[in-house]
Design a protein around this motif. Structure first.
Motif, PDB file in Angstrom:
ATOM      1  N   SER A  33       0.830  -1.201   0.000  1.00  0.00           N
ATOM      2  CA  SER A  33       0.000   0.000   0.000  1.00  0.00           C
ATOM      3  C   SER A  33       0.864   1.249   0.000  1.00  0.00           C
ATOM      4  CB  SER A  33      -0.916  -0.009   1.234  1.00  0.00           C
ATOM      5  OG  SER A  33      -1.676   1.181   1.270  1.00  0.00           O
ATOM      6  N   PHE A  34       0.465   2.217  -0.800  1.00  0.00           N
ATOM      7  CA  PHE A  34       1.211   3.465  -0.878  1.00  0.00           C
ATOM      8  C   PHE A  34       1.115   4.232   0.428  1.00  0.00           C
ATOM      9  CE2 PHE A  34       1.259   8.033  -2.037  1.00  0.00           C
ATOM     10  CZ  PHE A  34       2.567   8.108  -2.468  1.00  0.00           C
ATOM     11  N   VAL A  35       0.015   4.093   1.117  1.00  0.00           N
ATOM     12  CA  VAL A  35      -0.206   4.834   2.355  1.00  0.00           C
ATOM     13  C   VAL A  35      -0.142   3.887   3.547  1.00  0.00           C
ATOM     14  CG1 VAL A  35      -1.822   6.265   3.661  1.00  0.00           C
ATOM     15  CG2 VAL A  35      -1.629   6.543   1.181  1.00  0.00           C
ATOM     16  N   SER A  36       0.686   4.234   4.513  1.00  0.00           N
ATOM     17  CA  SER A  36       0.824   3.454   5.741  1.00  0.00           C
ATOM     18  C   SER A  36       0.467   4.336   6.920  1.00  0.00           C
ATOM     19  CB  SER A  36       2.262   2.939   5.883  1.00  0.00           C
ATOM     20  OG  SER A  36       2.427   2.274   7.119  1.00  0.00           O
ATOM     21  N   ILE A  49      -3.995  10.908   6.394  1.00  0.00           N
ATOM     22  CA  ILE A  49      -2.707  10.729   5.737  1.00  0.00           C
ATOM     23  C   ILE A  49      -2.899  10.437   4.253  1.00  0.00           C
ATOM     24  CG2 ILE A  49      -0.652   9.278   5.637  1.00  0.00           C
ATOM     25  CD1 ILE A  49      -0.617  11.052   8.015  1.00  0.00           C
ATOM     26  N   ARG A  50      -3.867   9.589   3.936  1.00  0.00           N
ATOM     27  CA  ARG A  50      -4.116   9.245   2.529  1.00  0.00           C
ATOM     28  C   ARG A  50      -4.525  10.469   1.721  1.00  0.00           C
ATOM     29  NH1 ARG A  50      -5.084   4.829  -0.481  1.00  0.00           N
ATOM     30  NH2 ARG A  50      -4.874   3.473   1.347  1.00  0.00           N
ATOM     31  N   LYS A  51      -5.360  11.316   2.294  1.00  0.00           N
ATOM     32  CA  LYS A  51      -5.812  12.502   1.562  1.00  0.00           C
ATOM     33  C   LYS A  51      -4.650  13.446   1.262  1.00  0.00           C
ATOM     34  CE  LYS A  51     -10.453  12.357   3.564  1.00  0.00           C
ATOM     35  NZ  LYS A  51     -11.397  12.999   4.519  1.00  0.00           N
ATOM     36  N   LEU A  52      -3.709  13.554   2.205  1.00  0.00           N
ATOM     37  CA  LEU A  52      -2.585  14.463   1.999  1.00  0.00           C
ATOM     38  C   LEU A  52      -1.558  13.876   1.031  1.00  0.00           C
ATOM     39  CD1 LEU A  52      -1.972  15.833   5.603  1.00  0.00           C
ATOM     40  CD2 LEU A  52      -3.235  16.882   3.735  1.00  0.00           C
ATOM     41  N   ALA A  53      -1.407  12.547   1.056  1.00  0.00           N
ATOM     42  CA  ALA A  53      -0.406  11.917   0.194  1.00  0.00           C
ATOM     43  C   ALA A  53      -0.969  11.494  -1.156  1.00  0.00           C
ATOM     44  CB  ALA A  53       0.183  10.698   0.901  1.00  0.00           C
ATOM     45  N   PHE A  73       2.441  12.726  13.506  1.00  0.00           N
ATOM     46  CA  PHE A  73       1.720  12.933  12.245  1.00  0.00           C
ATOM     47  C   PHE A  73       2.698  13.320  11.145  1.00  0.00           C
ATOM     48  CE2 PHE A  73      -0.925  15.216   9.196  1.00  0.00           C
ATOM     49  CZ  PHE A  73      -2.046  14.399   9.120  1.00  0.00           C
ATOM     50  N   LEU A  74       3.654  14.172  11.470  1.00  0.00           N
ATOM     51  CA  LEU A  74       4.659  14.580  10.492  1.00  0.00           C
ATOM     52  C   LEU A  74       5.539  13.394  10.101  1.00  0.00           C
ATOM     53  CD1 LEU A  74       5.580  17.158   9.016  1.00  0.00           C
ATOM     54  CD2 LEU A  74       7.284  17.467  10.824  1.00  0.00           C
ATOM     55  N   TYR A  75       5.832  12.529  11.058  1.00  0.00           N
ATOM     56  CA  TYR A  75       6.626  11.341  10.771  1.00  0.00           C
ATOM     57  C   TYR A  75       5.911  10.432   9.766  1.00  0.00           C
ATOM     58  CZ  TYR A  75       8.441   6.615  11.459  1.00  0.00           C
ATOM     59  OH  TYR A  75       8.922   5.347  11.261  1.00  0.00           O
ATOM     60  N   TYR A  76       4.601  10.237   9.938  1.00  0.00           N
ATOM     61  CA  TYR A  76       3.866   9.382   9.004  1.00  0.00           C
ATOM     62  C   TYR A  76       3.709  10.051   7.641  1.00  0.00           C
ATOM     63  CZ  TYR A  76       2.825   5.520  12.080  1.00  0.00           C
ATOM     64  OH  TYR A  76       2.951   4.408  12.867  1.00  0.00           O
ATOM     65  N   LEU A  77       3.682  11.369   7.609  1.00  0.00           N
ATOM     66  CA  LEU A  77       3.723  12.050   6.317  1.00  0.00           C
ATOM     67  C   LEU A  77       5.042  11.747   5.616  1.00  0.00           C
ATOM     68  CD1 LEU A  77       2.177  15.607   6.891  1.00  0.00           C
ATOM     69  CD2 LEU A  77       1.264  13.755   5.491  1.00  0.00           C
ATOM     70  N   ALA A  78       6.139  11.746   6.380  1.00  0.00           N
ATOM     71  CA  ALA A  78       7.455  11.452   5.799  1.00  0.00           C
ATOM     72  C   ALA A  78       7.507  10.033   5.244  1.00  0.00           C
ATOM     73  CB  ALA A  78       8.542  11.649   6.851  1.00  0.00           C
ATOM     74  N   ARG A  79       6.861   9.098   5.924  1.00  0.00           N
ATOM     75  CA  ARG A  79       6.856   7.712   5.477  1.00  0.00           C
ATOM     76  C   ARG A  79       6.068   7.518   4.183  1.00  0.00           C
ATOM     77  NH1 ARG A  79       5.342   3.393   9.966  1.00  0.00           N
ATOM     78  NH2 ARG A  79       5.316   2.186   8.024  1.00  0.00           N
ATOM     79  N   ASN A  80       5.102   8.391   3.942  1.00  0.00           N
ATOM     80  CA  ASN A  80       4.194   8.214   2.808  1.00  0.00           C
ATOM     81  C   ASN A  80       4.441   9.188   1.663  1.00  0.00           C
ATOM     82  OD1 ASN A  80       2.045   6.114   3.701  1.00  0.00           O
ATOM     83  ND2 ASN A  80       2.242   7.451   5.473  1.00  0.00           N
TER      84      ASN A  80
END
Length: 378
Positions: free
Chosen positions: A17-20, A118-122, A330-337
Motif C-alpha cells: 500500500s502506498f499509504v501506511s 494521511i491518505r488525503k494528503l499523500a 503525524f509529520l513522521y507518518y507524512l514522511a513515510r508516505n
C-alpha cells in the motif's frame, strides 16, 4: 487444495500500500494473525483432508490389541479413574474465526479514528520522483492511474499539504494518542485471546508449547494426545425393543484432532511472539514520546529512516523544541508516505514561518538587551 484456499484470495491480498498509517507490530495483528486464523478456520472446516471429523465404531467388537487397552486413554473404567470430557472440537472453527475478527478489530477502530487524513494528503503523489525532472507546465496522466505533475502543481500541492498540516495541529491534537490507544488495544486483545484459548482447552493451553518442547515422544501417548485425543470413548443412549434406554459404548476416531493439535501448538508459539512484539512496540512508543521533544539527535535518526537524506539540522532542532508529540508523529507518518525530496520541500515549507518567528524573537531579545545595557551605562 489450491482451489480450497482460493476462496481466501480476496482477503489475503497484501498489497504494498502506498499509504501506511501504522507500524510493523500493528500489521502483525491485523494482517499476519488475521490471515493465519482464516487459514486455520478453512483447514478445520474442510473434509477433503481429514475425511469425517468424527467416526465411531459400534455394533462390533474391537480388534485384538497387544495391550490391556485398545488405545492410550481408552479402556475399562474404574470408579477412581478421572474422566475427561472433550467437547471443544465442534466449536474450533467458530472460535478461530471469531479470534480472526478480534485481531482485525483494533485496526478497524484506528482506521475509523484516523479518517484517511494521511491518505488525503499523500494522494496523487505516486510519480513525484519523475515529476521532479519534468520541466513542462502541463500535467501528463498515464493509464488513468498516475499523473506526472508539473513543477508549479507540485509547489501548489506542497502548500496545500502544509496548510492542511497546520489545520491538523489545531483540530486533531489527539491523533497520536488515538494511535497509541489502538496499539495498547492490540496487546490487551492478544492477552485476552491467550486466556480465552486456555479456558477453551480446559486450562491446557498455557503450558502446551513448553510441554511439547519437553516431550521425548518415546511413550505410547504424548502430551498432545492428552489435549487432542485421536481416539476416545463415547456413550450413546438408545431406546431398546421394550422401550427402555440402553447404553452403548463406542470407540470414536477424532481425525480432526490431527489438525487441531498442529494449529494450537503453532498458535502457542505465535501468540508468544505476538505478545513480545506488542510489548516492544509500546516500549518504543513510550521512548519516542519521551525523546521527541528532548533529543535532536533522536529526531535526526528517526526521520532519516522515514525520509532518506539529511534534513536541515536547524529545522530538526526547531521540530524538537516546538512540536507536540501528536504533531511530531503525524509529520513522521507524512514522511513515510511521501517521496524523500518532496517531503524535504514540505518540511522546509512548514519550518520556514517558525524560523522567521524565532529569528524575529531573537532579534527582538538582542535589541532589548542592547537597549538595557545602554540605559544602564547612561
Amino acid at each position: 487444495m489450491l482451489n480450497t484456499f482460493s476462496v481466501l484470495k480476496p482477503h489475503l491480498k497484501f498489497k504494498n500500500s502506498f499509504v501506511s498509517i501504522d507500524n510493523l507490530a500493528f500489521k502483525f495483528h491485523y494482517r499476519a494473525t488475521f490471515a493465519i486464523l482464516l487459514v486455520c478456520t478453512l483447514l478445520v472446516t474442510s473434509r477433503q483432508y481429514v475425511g469425517e471429523h468424527i467416526r465411531c465404531i459400534t455394533g462390533s467388537s474391537i480388534p485384538e490389541h497387544d495391550s490391556s487397552v485398545p488405545h492410550p486413554g481408552v479402556g475399562h473404567m474404574i470408579n477412581e479413574d478421572p474422566v475427561k470430557y472433550h467437547a471443544y472440537y465442534q466449536w474450533v472453527p467458530f472460535v478461530l474465526f471469531l479470534q480472526a475478527l478480534m485481531f482485525y478489530f483494533p485496526h478497524y477502530i484506528w482506521k475509523t479514528m484516523e479518517g484517511g487524513k494521511i491518505r488525503k494528503l499523500a494522494d496523487g503523489l505516486r510519480m513525484v520522483e519523475l515529476s521532479h525532472y519534468y520541466k513542462e507546465n502541463n500535467s501528463v496522466t498515464f493509464d488513468t492511474k498516475y499523473t506526472l505533475h508539473s513543477k508549479s502543481e507540485i509547489d501548489k500541492k506542497i502548500l496545500q499539504v502544509r496548510n492542511a498540516f497546520e489545520r491538523h495541529r489545531i483540530i486533531n491534537h489527539l491523533w497520536a494518542f488515538k494511535l497509541v490507544f489502538c496499539e495498547f488495544l492490540n496487546l490487551i486483545n492478544v492477552l485476552i485471546q491467550v486466556r480465552y484459548t486456555n479456558k477453551f482447552l480446559s486450562g491446557r493451553f498455557y503450558h502446551l508449547g513448553i510441554d511439547f518442547i519437553n516431550e521425548d515422544f518415546d511413550g505410547t501417548m504424548d502430551v498432545l494426545d492428552t489435549v487432542f485425543p485421536k481416539v476416545t470413548k463415547c456413550h450413546f443412549h438408545k431406546y431398546g425393543h421394550s422401550g427402555t434406554i440402553q447404553k452403548h459404548d463406542a470407540l470414536c476416531v477424532m481425525a480432526l484432532n490431527v489438525i487441531n493439535e498442529k494449529i494450537f501448538s503453532f498458535l502457542w508459539f505465535w501468540y508468544g511472539i505476538l505478545v513480545l512484539v506488542s510489548i516492544c512496540a509500546l516500549i518504543w512508543r513510550i521512548q519516542t514520546y519521551w525523546l521527541h521533544g528532548r533529543s535532536t539527535r533522536f529526531n535526526e535518526i528517526v526521520f532519516s529512516f522515514a525520509c532518506p537524506g539529511n534534513l536541515s539540522k536547524s529545522d530538526i532542532g526547531i521540530l524538537t523544541r516546538q512540536y507536540k508529540f501528536s504533531d511530531w508523529l503525524f509529520l513522521y507518518y507524512l514522511a513515510r508516505n511521501m517521496d524523500a525530496h518532496l517531503f524535504k520541500s514540505l518540511f522546509r515549507c512548514i519550518m520556514t514561518p517558525i524560523v522567521d518567528v524565532e529569528a524575529t524573537l531573537t532579534s527582538k531579545l538582542i535589541e532589548d538587551s542592547q537597549y538595557n545595557e545602554n540605559a544602564r551605562e547612561n
